[in-house]
Design an enzyme around this catalytic site. Sequence first.
Site, PDB file in Angstrom:
ATOM      1  N   LYS A 120       0.834  -1.205   0.000  1.00  0.00           N
ATOM      2  CA  LYS A 120       0.000   0.000   0.000  1.00  0.00           C
ATOM      3  C   LYS A 120       0.867   1.253   0.000  1.00  0.00           C
ATOM      4  O   LYS A 120       0.637   2.191  -0.785  1.00  0.00           O
ATOM      5  CB  LYS A 120      -0.923   0.012   1.220  1.00  0.00           C
ATOM      6  CG  LYS A 120      -1.903   1.191   1.224  1.00  0.00           C
ATOM      7  CD  LYS A 120      -2.571   1.369   2.572  1.00  0.00           C
ATOM      8  CE  LYS A 120      -1.630   2.055   3.541  1.00  0.00           C
ATOM      9  NZ  LYS A 120      -2.277   2.431   4.814  1.00  0.00           N
ATOM     10  N   ASP A 138      -6.432   1.152   1.143  1.00  0.00           N
ATOM     11  CA  ASP A 138      -6.453   1.242   2.600  1.00  0.00           C
ATOM     12  C   ASP A 138      -7.835   0.854   3.090  1.00  0.00           C
ATOM     13  O   ASP A 138      -8.660   0.327   2.333  1.00  0.00           O
ATOM     14  CB  ASP A 138      -6.078   2.661   3.047  1.00  0.00           C
ATOM     15  CG  ASP A 138      -7.126   3.701   2.655  1.00  0.00           C
ATOM     16  OD1 ASP A 138      -8.067   3.377   1.887  1.00  0.00           O
ATOM     17  OD2 ASP A 138      -7.017   4.850   3.131  1.00  0.00           O
TER      18      ASP A 138
END
Length: 221
Positions: A120, A138
């Site tokens: 991420k 997220d």
Amino acid sequence: MKKADIFEFYRRLAEANPAPQTELAYGNDYQLLVAVTLSAQSTDVGVNKATRRLFQEVTTPAQMVALGEEGLKQHIKTIGLFNAKAKNVIALSEILVRDFDGQVPRDRDLLTTLPGVGRKTANVVMNTAFGAETFAVDTHIFRVGNRTGLAPGKTVLAVEAKLEKGTPAPFRRDAHHWLILHGRYICKARRPECWRCPVADLCRFKPKTPPLAAKSVAAAP
């Protein structure tokens, strides 16, 4: 969600916010990498408060190494997991100095080899710093993808794959910013604000949330 609806979904988000940006404060690619690394399980607001003075002193990996782990902790002790994060930031800074001439690599696979940098974080850096069409999933994007039907998936990687496959070309560069902001401010976890959502009619979430006033009136005897 059908292809035509996906296009319209993004078109409306783009119309409302033509130039979305991360809410993390940073001055260069290295500071962005540090800020995103620090943001894990912390809010952007909290990270920005912690890095305000830090980034006035530290603009390069070499300066971070010189500051040291204990010095860094004094700046970031207000955010969660600051001990582990300080250790990782110093370690990744040492690697950048030693192996990359102090530069942030423009390669997702290389980024994920750095301490504290997961997929991420690497996706955020690749997108925000280098303009890559990556999708940093997220908790907000995971929720929006599943709740709306835009990119349903049981795992973060599954949602990322759906976004990668289904996001139309005109919107790929800024898609993850629009989705994060939408999840943060409208499609909230506990009480989505469906009454002011620009894509509510395209969304598969059935129990649309009414405004608080309307809900109170409906509940009145």
